[in-house]
Design a protein around this motif. Structure first.
Motif, PDB file in Angstrom:
ATOM      1  N   ALA A  72      80.255   5.667 -35.645  1.00 47.12           N
ATOM      2  CA  ALA A  72      78.836   5.835 -35.317  1.00 47.12           C
ATOM      3  C   ALA A  72      77.900   5.142 -36.295  1.00 47.12           C
ATOM      4  O   ALA A  72      76.700   5.072 -36.033  1.00 47.12           O
ATOM      5  CB  ALA A  72      78.498   7.328 -35.240  1.00 47.12           C
ATOM      6  N   GLY A  73      78.429   4.644 -37.399  1.00 45.51           N
ATOM      7  CA  GLY A  73      77.571   3.947 -38.356  1.00 45.51           C
ATOM      8  C   GLY A  73      77.539   2.450 -38.167  1.00 45.51           C
ATOM      9  O   GLY A  73      76.864   1.742 -38.928  1.00 45.51           O
ATOM     10  N   GLY A  74      78.233   1.932 -37.153  1.00 42.73           N
ATOM     11  CA  GLY A  74      78.329   0.491 -36.960  1.00 42.73           C
ATOM     12  C   GLY A  74      77.186  -0.095 -36.161  1.00 42.73           C
ATOM     13  O   GLY A  74      76.305   0.613 -35.661  1.00 42.73           O
ATOM     14  N   GLY A  75      77.221  -1.430 -36.016  1.00 44.02           N
ATOM     15  CA  GLY A  75      76.144  -2.137 -35.337  1.00 44.02           C
ATOM     16  C   GLY A  75      76.039  -1.812 -33.864  1.00 44.02           C
ATOM     17  O   GLY A  75      74.940  -1.596 -33.340  1.00 44.02           O
ATOM     18  N   PHE A  76      77.164  -1.781 -33.143  1.00 43.10           N
ATOM     19  CA  PHE A  76      77.130  -1.428 -31.732  1.00 43.10           C
ATOM     20  C   PHE A  76      76.602  -0.012 -31.573  1.00 43.10           C
ATOM     21  O   PHE A  76      75.778   0.273 -30.693  1.00 43.10           O
ATOM     22  CB  PHE A  76      78.525  -1.548 -31.111  1.00 43.10           C
ATOM     23  N   ALA A  77      77.077   0.876 -32.435  1.00 45.40           N
ATOM     24  CA  ALA A  77      76.653   2.276 -32.349  1.00 45.40           C
ATOM     25  C   ALA A  77      75.147   2.400 -32.522  1.00 45.40           C
ATOM     26  O   ALA A  77      74.482   3.139 -31.785  1.00 45.40           O
ATOM     27  CB  ALA A  77      77.381   3.101 -33.404  1.00 45.40           C
ATOM     28  N   ARG A  78      74.599   1.671 -33.480  1.00 44.24           N
ATOM     29  CA  ARG A  78      73.155   1.769 -33.698  1.00 44.24           C
ATOM     30  C   ARG A  78      72.386   1.347 -32.453  1.00 44.24           C
ATOM     31  O   ARG A  78      71.407   1.987 -32.064  1.00 44.24           O
ATOM     32  CB  ARG A  78      72.728   0.924 -34.891  1.00 44.24           C
ATOM     33  N   THR A  79      72.797   0.256 -31.838  1.00 42.75           N
ATOM     34  CA  THR A  79      72.058  -0.214 -30.662  1.00 42.75           C
ATOM     35  C   THR A  79      72.141   0.790 -29.522  1.00 42.75           C
ATOM     36  O   THR A  79      71.173   0.975 -28.780  1.00 42.75           O
ATOM     37  CB  THR A  79      72.564  -1.583 -30.202  1.00 42.75           C
ATOM     38  N   LEU A  80      73.284   1.452 -29.370  1.00 43.63           N
ATOM     39  CA  LEU A  80      73.410   2.486 -28.339  1.00 43.63           C
ATOM     40  C   LEU A  80      72.549   3.697 -28.668  1.00 43.63           C
ATOM     41  O   LEU A  80      71.851   4.240 -27.805  1.00 43.63           O
ATOM     42  CB  LEU A  80      74.872   2.898 -28.199  1.00 43.63           C
ATOM     43  N   LEU A  81      72.578   4.122 -29.911  1.00 43.41           N
ATOM     44  CA  LEU A  81      71.784   5.293 -30.313  1.00 43.41           C
ATOM     45  C   LEU A  81      70.292   5.014 -30.165  1.00 43.41           C
ATOM     46  O   LEU A  81      69.522   5.885 -29.741  1.00 43.41           O
ATOM     47  CB  LEU A  81      72.121   5.677 -31.753  1.00 43.41           C
ATOM     48  N   ALA A  82      69.876   3.801 -30.505  1.00 40.53           N
ATOM     49  CA  ALA A  82      68.467   3.448 -30.356  1.00 40.53           C
ATOM     50  C   ALA A  82      68.058   3.475 -28.886  1.00 40.53           C
ATOM     51  O   ALA A  82      66.977   3.976 -28.536  1.00 40.53           O
ATOM     52  CB  ALA A  82      68.208   2.074 -30.959  1.00 40.53           C
ATOM     53  N   GLN A  83      68.926   2.953 -28.010  1.00 39.02           N
ATOM     54  CA  GLN A  83      68.587   2.913 -26.595  1.00 39.02           C
ATOM     55  C   GLN A  83      68.589   4.310 -25.984  1.00 39.02           C
ATOM     56  O   GLN A  83      67.782   4.618 -25.099  1.00 39.02           O
ATOM     57  CB  GLN A  83      69.571   2.010 -25.848  1.00 39.02           C
ATOM     58  N   SER A  84      69.489   5.155 -26.459  1.00 40.90           N
ATOM     59  CA  SER A  84      69.555   6.524 -25.927  1.00 40.90           C
ATOM     60  C   SER A  84      68.258   7.283 -26.162  1.00 40.90           C
ATOM     61  O   SER A  84      67.912   8.184 -25.386  1.00 40.90           O
ATOM     62  CB  SER A  84      70.719   7.286 -26.573  1.00 40.90           C
ATOM     63  N   ARG A  85      67.540   6.926 -27.215  1.00 43.65           N
ATOM     64  CA  ARG A  85      66.259   7.581 -27.497  1.00 43.65           C
ATOM     65  C   ARG A  85      65.249   7.345 -26.379  1.00 43.65           C
ATOM     66  O   ARG A  85      64.298   8.121 -26.230  1.00 43.65           O
ATOM     67  CB  ARG A  85      65.677   7.058 -28.807  1.00 43.65           C
ATOM     68  N   LEU A  86      65.457   6.261 -25.615  1.00 43.52           N
ATOM     69  CA  LEU A  86      64.506   5.885 -24.567  1.00 43.52           C
ATOM     70  C   LEU A  86      64.925   6.365 -23.190  1.00 43.52           C
ATOM     71  O   LEU A  86      64.219   6.114 -22.215  1.00 43.52           O
ATOM     72  CB  LEU A  86      64.353   4.357 -24.540  1.00 43.52           C
ATOM     73  N   MET A  87      66.069   7.044 -23.093  1.00 39.51           N
ATOM     74  CA  MET A  87      66.635   7.393 -21.796  1.00 39.51           C
ATOM     75  C   MET A  87      66.756   8.917 -21.658  1.00 39.51           C
ATOM     76  O   MET A  87      67.574   9.539 -22.354  1.00 39.51           O
ATOM     77  CB  MET A  87      68.017   6.758 -21.629  1.00 39.51           C
ATOM     78  N   PRO A  88      66.000   9.523 -20.771  1.00 35.45           N
ATOM     79  CA  PRO A  88      66.100  10.979 -20.609  1.00 35.45           C
ATOM     80  C   PRO A  88      67.438  11.440 -20.046  1.00 35.45           C
ATOM     81  O   PRO A  88      67.801  12.607 -20.213  1.00 35.45           O
ATOM     82  CB  PRO A  88      64.954  11.304 -19.640  1.00 35.45           C
ATOM     83  N   GLY A  89      68.193  10.557 -19.398  1.00 38.42           N
ATOM     84  CA  GLY A  89      69.450  10.964 -18.788  1.00 38.42           C
ATOM     85  C   GLY A  89      70.680  10.735 -19.633  1.00 38.42           C
ATOM     86  O   GLY A  89      71.800  10.884 -19.146  1.00 38.42           O
ATOM     87  N   LEU A  90      70.503  10.393 -20.928  1.00 37.86           N
ATOM     88  CA  LEU A  90      71.645  10.099 -21.789  1.00 37.86           C
ATOM     89  C   LEU A  90      71.344  10.602 -23.190  1.00 37.86           C
ATOM     90  O   LEU A  90      70.252  10.368 -23.718  1.00 37.86           O
ATOM     91  CB  LEU A  90      71.906   8.588 -21.814  1.00 37.86           C
ATOM     92  N   ALA A  91      72.313  11.285 -23.800  1.00 34.91           N
ATOM     93  CA  ALA A  91      72.063  11.844 -25.131  1.00 34.91           C
ATOM     94  C   ALA A  91      73.361  11.922 -25.922  1.00 34.91           C
ATOM     95  O   ALA A  91      74.423  12.232 -25.364  1.00 34.91           O
ATOM     96  CB  ALA A  91      71.442  13.234 -25.013  1.00 34.91           C
ATOM     97  N   PRO A  92      73.301  11.670 -27.231  1.00 30.59           N
ATOM     98  CA  PRO A  92      74.476  11.863 -28.085  1.00 30.59           C
ATOM     99  C   PRO A  92      74.700  13.343 -28.360  1.00 30.59           C
ATOM    100  O   PRO A  92      73.742  14.113 -28.494  1.00 30.59           O
ATOM    101  CB  PRO A  92      74.102  11.113 -29.365  1.00 30.59           C
ATOM    102  N   ALA A  93      75.964  13.721 -28.433  1.00 34.52           N
ATOM    103  CA  ALA A  93      76.302  15.116 -28.742  1.00 34.52           C
ATOM    104  C   ALA A  93      77.014  15.224 -30.086  1.00 34.52           C
ATOM    105  O   ALA A  93      76.633  16.023 -30.944  1.00 34.52           O
ATOM    106  CB  ALA A  93      77.177  15.707 -27.635  1.00 34.52           C
ATOM    107  N   VAL A  94      78.081  14.435 -30.278  1.00 29.21           N
ATOM    108  CA  VAL A  94      78.849  14.458 -31.522  1.00 29.21           C
ATOM    109  C   VAL A  94      79.012  13.020 -32.001  1.00 29.21           C
ATOM    110  O   VAL A  94      79.438  12.152 -31.235  1.00 29.21           O
ATOM    111  CB  VAL A  94      80.236  15.101 -31.330  1.00 29.21           C
ATOM    112  N   LEU A  95      78.690  12.782 -33.259  1.00 24.17           N
ATOM    113  CA  LEU A  95      78.798  11.461 -33.850  1.00 24.17           C
ATOM    114  C   LEU A  95      79.771  11.528 -35.012  1.00 24.17           C
ATOM    115  O   LEU A  95      79.634  12.389 -35.900  1.00 24.17           O
ATOM    116  CB  LEU A  95      77.436  10.972 -34.344  1.00 24.17           C
ATOM    117  N   CYS A  96      80.747  10.613 -35.016  1.00 25.12           N
ATOM    118  CA  CYS A  96      81.789  10.627 -36.046  1.00 25.12           C
ATOM    119  C   CYS A  96      81.725   9.357 -36.878  1.00 25.12           C
ATOM    120  O   CYS A  96      81.754   8.242 -36.326  1.00 25.12           O
ATOM    121  CB  CYS A  96      83.160  10.752 -35.383  1.00 25.12           C
ATOM    122  N   ASP A  97      81.626   9.522 -38.180  1.00 28.96           N
ATOM    123  CA  ASP A  97      81.652   8.388 -39.107  1.00 28.96           C
ATOM    124  C   ASP A  97      82.067   8.918 -40.477  1.00 28.96           C
ATOM    125  O   ASP A  97      81.773  10.075 -40.817  1.00 28.96           O
ATOM    126  CB  ASP A  97      80.278   7.717 -39.182  1.00 28.96           C
TER     127      ASP A  97
END
Length: 467
Positions: free
Chosen positions: A22-47
């Motif tokens: 969850a600390g990598g580059g792909f992960a960051r871009t997904l987490l950033a985009q999830s902030r803009l989407m009401p239908g998608l949310a992170p639950a557990v992040l492992c790093d």
């Protein structure tokens, strides 16, 4: 396709995901985009680095009260049930809470396999961002998911899924596909006045390249001259071979040559380059997967690691009309290139997650098979006891050249590259030899099990899928 219609049946449901690496580059871009989407949310992040992960999430706009660092299963379950995001350092805690799909993005073959299997056994879908895992264990995981009525999928936003999407779009339309592929990660940007080329942060002299911007009548000769002009720059990233191995698995398109061609080409030239050699191109066969090095001038649009298909055109009037609109059609009008000049990493990945969870449909192929093998050849004589470390931005393996072998050219005991990674050689391997399973003193037993079972349960069909 109106994607609002496609996912309208979600009826307000929020898809929740777990994320490894969850600390990598792909992960960051997904987490950033999830902030803009009401239908998608992170639950557990492992790093492994929880302070760094927390700092990134705060930077992305999460409140500190939303984040819970958890050391055991009950605290993970409690945090998620209360609407917080659980941050864990131990992968064994990932499935302690309820969520729908694991996004596996560690890049670690063994750890990624373990987490993907854990998720599937717990009844969760899996999106494999780690192409290293897919290249060894993808077939095994596909079979396991099928047995459990779940989905293992590639993730939109990375080149394999993007290319699979473009290929299947072309096939659905009945287009006659000759070659498919992507560009290497960084363009070659030519300054013609200085006769110098820049690739990312490296600039080298490229004598004569400015005189080779025209492809000329002899396409292979021009490409060879361009390759000589930029020979000071590296060609062929291990990640490219791995991504094309994933594409081969899911589409049946296979390499024309084990090192791939890597022509130095401009976007408008792809339809002249990727055609049979007896018609002036570089291909010894059709139905191939390949990578090119995108050549451009300063200020021209980048290919940005995008993807392409080259097709036979069929009706000449149709394609002359399209040429007039600026599409990339070969000089004789017989071939055309269709391309997406980008990949947006986790920005696009939510489409795959929603498709897997809401519809049970993967972004990958409908019937993945062992069409090709990502293997390795020794760059020099490697003595027994050599440790094949894996590292660097492209996850290279020490002393080993990545190669992509057609299934029928791979020995039965071939060692996939990322099974060999981190192992010790049990015996000497001479320069130029491919790594075999018997060369490895200590392969990870779970990776070895996944590799052998995947090839046994999902072999390539007899003969070539593509001509």
């Amino acid at each position: 396709m109106n994607l609002h219609h496609l996912f309208a049946d979600g009826r307000g449901r929020t898809v929740r995901y777990a994320l490894s690496g969850a600390g990598g580059g792909f992960a960051r871009t997904l987490l950033a985009q999830s902030r803009l989407m009401p239908g998608l949310a992170p639950a557990v992040l492992c790093d492994r680095d929880l302070p760094r992960l927390r700092a990134m999430l705060l930077e992305l706009g999460h409140a500190d009260a939303e984040l819970s660092e958890c050391q055991d299963a009950p605290s993970v379950a409690d945090a998620v049930a209360a609407g917080r995001i659980a941050l864990v350092a131990e992968a064994s805690l990932l499935t302690a809470a309820d969520w729908d799909i694991l996004v596996e993005a560690t890049g670690s073959p063994a750890a990624g396999l373990a987490m993907a299997e854990q998720a599937l056994h717990a009844g969760r879908h899996v999106a494999l961002v780690s192409k290293e895992v897919e290249s060894v264990a993808g077939l095994h995981l596909a079979t396991l998911a099928q047995e459990k009525g779940l989905v293992v999928t590639t993730a939109d936003g990375d080149q394999p899924a993007n290319l699979i999407g473009l290929v299947t779009w072309a096939e659905l339309l009945g287009l006659d596909v000759v070659a498919v592929g992507k560009s290497s990660e960084y363009d070659l940007v030519l300054d013609p006045a200085a006769s110098r080329v820049t690739q990312l942060d490296t600039t080298v002299d490229a004598p004569g390249l400015a005189d080779l911007l025209d492809l000329g009548d002899d396409v292979p000769a021009t490409l060879a001259a361009r390759a000589r002009a930029v020979s000071a720059l590296p060609t062929g990233a291990t990640a490219d071979y791995c991504e094309m191995a994933v594409v081969a698995t899911h589409t049946g398109y296979r390499p024309d040559t084990e090192l791939l061609h890597y022509p130095v080409a401009r976007i408008a030239e792809l339809a002249d380059v990727y055609r049979p050699a007896d018609e002036g191109g570089i291909l010894s066969r059709t139905g191939v997967v390949d990578v090119f090095s995108a050549l451009r001038l300063p200020g021209e649009a980048s290919f940005a690691g995008g993807v392409f298909v080259v097709v036979r055109t069929g009706d000449p009037v149709t394609w002359e009309l399209l040429r007039d609109k600026g599409h990339a059609v070969s000089r004789d009008g017989r071939y055309a290139a269709v391309y997406l000049p980008y990949h947006l990493m986790g920005v696009e990945a939510p489409v795959s997650l929603l498709s897997a969870v809401l519809h049970g449909r993967p972004s990958g192929g409908t019937d993945p098979r062992a069409h090709a093998v990502l293997a390795g050849r020794a760059r020099a004589d490697l003595p027994a006891g050599t440790v094949l470390d894996m590292g660097g931005h492209h996850h290279d393996v020490t002393g080993v050249q990545a190669v992509l072998l057609r299934a029928e050219d791979a020995p039965d005991d071939i060692a996939p590259l990322y099974l060999a990674a981190h192992t010790t050689l049990a015996r000497p391997v001479a320069a130029g030899e491919t790594l075999r399973l018997g060369d490895l003193a200590d392969p990870d037993p779970d990776l070895l099990r996944a590799w052998t079972s995947g090839r046994a349960t999902r072999p390539a069909p007899e003969g070539s899928v593509h001509a």
